[in-house]
Design a protein around this motif. Structure first.
Motif, PDB file in Angstrom:
ATOM      1  N   SER A 145       8.756  -7.566  -6.357  1.00  0.00           N
ATOM      2  CA  SER A 145       7.856  -7.970  -7.435  1.00  0.00           C
ATOM      3  C   SER A 145       6.428  -7.717  -6.969  1.00  0.00           C
ATOM      4  CB  SER A 145       8.035  -9.456  -7.771  1.00  0.00           C
ATOM      5  OG  SER A 145       7.575 -10.269  -6.697  1.00  0.00           O
ATOM      6  N   SER A 146       5.482  -7.880  -7.874  1.00  0.00           N
ATOM      7  CA  SER A 146       4.080  -7.686  -7.503  1.00  0.00           C
ATOM      8  C   SER A 146       3.623  -8.720  -6.486  1.00  0.00           C
ATOM      9  CB  SER A 146       3.196  -7.741  -8.754  1.00  0.00           C
ATOM     10  OG  SER A 146       3.351  -8.987  -9.419  1.00  0.00           O
ATOM     11  N   VAL A 147       4.325  -9.862  -6.415  1.00  0.00           N
ATOM     12  CA  VAL A 147       4.005 -10.899  -5.419  1.00  0.00           C
ATOM     13  C   VAL A 147       4.647 -10.577  -4.072  1.00  0.00           C
ATOM     14  CG1 VAL A 147       4.312 -13.332  -4.814  1.00  0.00           C
ATOM     15  CG2 VAL A 147       3.676 -12.703  -7.149  1.00  0.00           C
ATOM     16  N   SER A 148       5.914 -10.208  -4.092  1.00  0.00           N
ATOM     17  CA  SER A 148       6.641 -10.043  -2.826  1.00  0.00           C
ATOM     18  C   SER A 148       6.216  -8.822  -2.024  1.00  0.00           C
ATOM     19  CB  SER A 148       8.151  -9.985  -3.083  1.00  0.00           C
ATOM     20  OG  SER A 148       8.524  -8.785  -3.727  1.00  0.00           O
ATOM     21  N   VAL A 149       5.525  -7.859  -2.650  1.00  0.00           N
ATOM     22  CA  VAL A 149       5.056  -6.701  -1.872  1.00  0.00           C
ATOM     23  C   VAL A 149       4.096  -7.132  -0.772  1.00  0.00           C
ATOM     24  CG1 VAL A 149       5.359  -5.043  -3.747  1.00  0.00           C
ATOM     25  CG2 VAL A 149       3.154  -6.173  -3.453  1.00  0.00           C
ATOM     26  N   GLN A 150       3.519  -8.332  -0.894  1.00  0.00           N
ATOM     27  CA  GLN A 150       2.606  -8.821   0.148  1.00  0.00           C
ATOM     28  C   GLN A 150       3.312  -8.915   1.493  1.00  0.00           C
ATOM     29  OE1 GLN A 150      -0.658  -9.271  -0.148  1.00  0.00           O
ATOM     30  NE2 GLN A 150      -0.806  -9.813   2.022  1.00  0.00           N
ATOM     31  N   ALA A 182       5.605   0.046  -1.375  1.00  0.00           N
ATOM     32  CA  ALA A 182       4.360  -0.349  -2.032  1.00  0.00           C
ATOM     33  C   ALA A 182       3.472  -1.177  -1.115  1.00  0.00           C
ATOM     34  CB  ALA A 182       4.669  -1.117  -3.311  1.00  0.00           C
ATOM     35  N   GLY A 183       4.064  -2.149  -0.411  1.00  0.00           N
ATOM     36  CA  GLY A 183       3.263  -2.972   0.484  1.00  0.00           C
ATOM     37  C   GLY A 183       2.661  -2.175   1.624  1.00  0.00           C
ATOM     38  N   LEU A 184       3.442  -1.259   2.192  1.00  0.00           N
ATOM     39  CA  LEU A 184       2.927  -0.415   3.276  1.00  0.00           C
ATOM     40  C   LEU A 184       1.812   0.498   2.784  1.00  0.00           C
ATOM     41  CD1 LEU A 184       6.286   0.525   5.035  1.00  0.00           C
ATOM     42  CD2 LEU A 184       4.516  -1.012   5.920  1.00  0.00           C
ATOM     43  N   VAL A 185       1.976   1.058   1.584  1.00  0.00           N
ATOM     44  CA  VAL A 185       0.932   1.917   1.017  1.00  0.00           C
ATOM     45  C   VAL A 185      -0.355   1.116   0.813  1.00  0.00           C
ATOM     46  CG1 VAL A 185       0.226   3.165  -1.065  1.00  0.00           C
ATOM     47  CG2 VAL A 185       2.468   3.601  -0.037  1.00  0.00           C
ATOM     48  N   ALA A 206       6.987   6.037 -10.483  1.00  0.00           N
ATOM     49  CA  ALA A 206       6.329   5.137 -11.436  1.00  0.00           C
ATOM     50  C   ALA A 206       6.486   3.684 -11.014  1.00  0.00           C
ATOM     51  CB  ALA A 206       6.907   5.351 -12.837  1.00  0.00           C
ATOM     52  N   THR A 207       7.645   3.331 -10.453  1.00  0.00           N
ATOM     53  CA  THR A 207       7.876   1.949 -10.031  1.00  0.00           C
ATOM     54  C   THR A 207       6.933   1.547  -8.904  1.00  0.00           C
ATOM     55  OG1 THR A 207      10.197   1.997 -10.703  1.00  0.00           O
ATOM     56  CG2 THR A 207       9.563   0.344  -9.074  1.00  0.00           C
ATOM     57  N   ASP A 213      -0.415  -1.851  -9.074  1.00  0.00           N
ATOM     58  CA  ASP A 213      -1.394  -2.225 -10.112  1.00  0.00           C
ATOM     59  C   ASP A 213      -2.499  -1.194 -10.313  1.00  0.00           C
ATOM     60  OD1 ASP A 213      -0.059  -4.684 -10.501  1.00  0.00           O
ATOM     61  OD2 ASP A 213      -1.116  -5.569  -8.810  1.00  0.00           O
ATOM     62  N   GLY A 214      -2.107   0.074 -10.271  1.00  0.00           N
ATOM     63  CA  GLY A 214      -3.087   1.118 -10.535  1.00  0.00           C
ATOM     64  C   GLY A 214      -3.975   1.487  -9.363  1.00  0.00           C
ATOM     65  N   GLU A 215      -3.726   0.912  -8.182  1.00  0.00           N
ATOM     66  CA  GLU A 215      -4.552   1.229  -7.007  1.00  0.00           C
ATOM     67  C   GLU A 215      -4.346   2.669  -6.535  1.00  0.00           C
ATOM     68  OE1 GLU A 215      -3.682  -1.629  -3.930  1.00  0.00           O
ATOM     69  OE2 GLU A 215      -3.543  -3.241  -5.398  1.00  0.00           O
ATOM     70  N   VAL A 216      -3.153   3.207  -6.782  1.00  0.00           N
ATOM     71  CA  VAL A 216      -2.803   4.555  -6.316  1.00  0.00           C
ATOM     72  C   VAL A 216      -2.174   5.315  -7.485  1.00  0.00           C
ATOM     73  CG1 VAL A 216      -1.382   5.887  -4.700  1.00  0.00           C
ATOM     74  CG2 VAL A 216      -2.404   3.721  -3.963  1.00  0.00           C
ATOM     75  N   GLU A 217      -2.592   6.548  -7.686  1.00  0.00           N
ATOM     76  CA  GLU A 217      -1.991   7.387  -8.724  1.00  0.00           C
ATOM     77  C   GLU A 217      -0.576   7.779  -8.310  1.00  0.00           C
ATOM     78  OE1 GLU A 217      -3.126   8.297 -11.737  1.00  0.00           O
ATOM     79  OE2 GLU A 217      -4.784   6.903 -11.350  1.00  0.00           O
TER      80      GLU A 217
END
Length: 294
Positions: A145-150, A182-185, A206-207, A213-217
């Motif tokens: 989730s957007s939270v757990s990528v932390q 995602a978290g590593l990126v 896309a996932t 959240d749009g930080e990376v294309e």
């Protein structure tokens, strides 16, 4: 801001693998041992579960429910985390009931999880119905989730402290539900992280971009799609070869679905000779014992 619960043993170690590096033609190869996270047989899902379980507890939930394949590492570790935290755990697994309890499925039962088989029904539909009936907190597929990528932002910070010249080193990771990459990126940058797609998502690019959240294309992400094979749950020839080579050259055991495919990408020559690589070992060893075809 969610304060994570404590479930793992941190930081996980980084180990050099010089014989395997020579076999692959790499200047240096390091294993980031996230298979040694401590709880329930280890694996990358622990970093995510520290956040998703914290959300469940903050919401007052006494039951968590999640889904996956019969040999899901995420399901196993959700069961173990729930046991440690005193939460009831319901696992909705794909397909008909397994004929034998082996591998991760055996460990799910030992940890006290209730297993519901999805049969031909969409897993999301079964999860939603069970969650409503039990007033359960739903942990998403793969714990992502957007939270757990932390959790993997934190892992990236560990790598900065552990690996000399991490900004000049490629970090290779299996790309399943997308949260680990995602978290590593987010911490190390899109130029440094390579995700080897295992075929779990219809559009992994896309996932992963959505989780950022749009930080990376999306087009800036480095994703290797060469190792998917016939299907997500199919053992590929490349993964089988990777399991044997890694065990015989480094004494490290991989799993057939995720890390086996990621290492197969390295064996296939995805990186120029002379590169420095960190291979994130995301765990999954118990799943080996659920694959009789090995």
């Amino acid at each position: 801001m969610i304060t994570p619960v404590s479930l793992g043993t941190w930081p996980t170690p980084v180990e050099a693998a010089p014989r395997l590096a020579a076999r692959l033609g790499l200047a240096e190869l390091w294993f980031k041992r996230d298979d040694l996270t401590g709880l329930g047989g280890g694996g990358n899902k622990i970093r995510k579960l520290e956040y998703t379980c914290a959300q469940a507890i903050a919401a007052g939930a006494t039951t968590v429910i999640t889904s996956g394949a019969p040999q899901s590492n995420h399901a196993r570790l959700t069961a173990a985390a729930s046991a440690r935290l005193g939460l009831a755990c319901v696992l909705v697994l794909a397909g008909p009931p397994a004929e034998e309890r082996r591998g991760n499925l055996l460990l799910d039962g030992l940890a006290g999880a209730e297993v519901i088989w999805g049969g031909d029904r969409p897993l999301a539909e079964v999860v939603a119905a069970e969650a409503q009936r039990r007033s359960a907190w739903v942990i998403p597929f793969g714990g992502t989730s957007s939270v757990s990528v932390q959790g993997y932002v934190t892992c990236g910070r560990e790598l900065r402290a552990q690996v000399p010249d991490i900004d000049g080193t490629d970090v290779v990771v299996a790309l399943g539900s997308g949260g680990t990459m995602a978290g590593l990126v987010r911490e190390l940058g899109a130029a440094r992280v390579v995700g080897v797609d295992v075929g779990a998502l219809p559009d992994p690019r896309a996932t992963v971009a959505g989780l950022l959240d749009g930080e990376v294309e999306p087009d800036a992400l480095r994703i290797d799609g060469s190792q998917v094979g016939a299907a997500y749950r199919t053992l590929t020839d490349g993964a089988r070869a990777a399991l044997e080579t890694t065990a015989r050259e480094a004494g490290v055991f991989l799993d057939p679905t995720y890390t086996g495919r990621a290492m197969a990408g390295l064996l296939a020559g995805s990186f120029p000779r002379g590169d420095k690589v960190v291979f994130l070992h995301s765990g999954g060893l118990p799943g080996l014992f659920g694959h009789p075809e090995l």
